[in-house]
Write an enzyme that holds these catalytic residues in place. Structure first.
Site, PDB file in Angstrom:
ATOM      1  N   ILE A  85       0.839  -1.199   0.000  1.00  0.00           N
ATOM      2  CA  ILE A  85       0.000   0.000   0.000  1.00  0.00           C
ATOM      3  C   ILE A  85       0.873   1.247   0.000  1.00  0.00           C
ATOM      4  CG2 ILE A  85      -0.182  -0.118   2.538  1.00  0.00           C
ATOM      5  CD1 ILE A  85      -3.028   1.075   2.272  1.00  0.00           C
ATOM      6  N   CYS A  86       0.347   2.330  -0.572  1.00  0.00           N
ATOM      7  CA  CYS A  86       0.963   3.656  -0.519  1.00  0.00           C
ATOM      8  C   CYS A  86       2.264   3.695  -1.324  1.00  0.00           C
ATOM      9  CB  CYS A  86       1.146   4.057   0.946  1.00  0.00           C
ATOM     10  SG  CYS A  86       1.533   5.804   1.213  1.00  0.00           S
ATOM     11  N   ALA A  87       3.398   3.905  -0.684  1.00  0.00           N
ATOM     12  CA  ALA A  87       4.690   3.936  -1.378  1.00  0.00           C
ATOM     13  C   ALA A  87       5.288   2.550  -1.550  1.00  0.00           C
ATOM     14  CB  ALA A  87       5.669   4.828  -0.614  1.00  0.00           C
TER      15      ALA A  87
ATOM     16  N   PHE B 154       0.305   5.191  -4.010  1.00  0.00           N
ATOM     17  CA  PHE B 154       0.170   6.616  -3.726  1.00  0.00           C
ATOM     18  C   PHE B 154       0.521   7.363  -5.010  1.00  0.00           C
ATOM     19  CE2 PHE B 154       1.246  10.752  -2.019  1.00  0.00           C
ATOM     20  CZ  PHE B 154       0.263  10.926  -1.049  1.00  0.00           C
TER      21      PHE B 154
END
Length: 189
Positions: free
Chosen positions: A101-103, A122
């Site tokens: 998730i995200c980075a 992200f």
């Protein structure tokens, strides 16, 4: 019961890490948190988390899913650790699930696991990488392609965790975990 590995590095995004750990444990899964080094992990906003064990101790385990929280510089620390890449590739080759998730989807990309797949992250994290023409980037909250699952960021952490629950244990288990959370717009009894 599914067994899940969540590696933690200094600089990991605590909202993502804690949401994943909490909801996956509410589902009854055996969740193992593993620090890259011994001792507490200082997350991106200063929250201290105490992993269950070190990654060296966890590395020999058998897992159904390995999921990486994002955050910076946490995702960079995960990406720089050859044990993380080794575990991701091993699980993927075994047909097990890997998620980020995200980075952290950049870790999956650098491990070669996004080739020919759809993925999300992200905004801006994957767009700047040389992924090849066969990787499709989406703006989905949660994107699954085969055994690879990715998500956008802290605000999508609950959706991501619930999707992982459904993936591993089905829609009824997801509903069992989600209904008591009383999420606006979420599944209700």
């Amino acid at each position: 019961m599914a067994r899940i590995l969540i590696p933690l590095a200094n600089g990991s995004e605590e909202l993502e890490a804690v949401t994943l750990i909490d909801l996956l444990r509410r589902a009854g899964f055996d969740v193992v948190t593993a620090g890259l080094v011994p001792g507490p992990v200082r997350c991106s906003r200063g929250t201290m988390l105490l992993p269950d064990q070190t990654l060296d101790e966890a590395e020999g385990g058998d897992y159904d899913l390995m999921v990486l929280p994002g955050g910076l510089p946490g995702a960079d620390h995960l990406n720089a650790d050859p044990r993380i890449h080794r575990l991701l590739k091993k699980l993927s080759e075994q047909g097990r699930f890997v998620g980020a998730i995200c980075a952290a989807p950049k870790v999956l990309a650098d491990a070669g696991l996004l080739k020919g797949r759809k993925a999300t992250s992200f905004p801006g994290v994957l767009e700047g990488m040389e992924l090849g023409d066969d990787t499709t980037l989406t703006a989905e909250t949660v994107q699954r392609d085969g055994n690879v699952i990715t998500s956008r960021g802290p605000g999508t952490a609950m959706d991501f965790a619930l999707a992982l629950i459904e993936l591993l244990a089905g829609p009824e288990k997801r509903r069992e975990v989600e209904v008591p959370l009383q999420r606006p717009g979420g599944r209700q009894a």
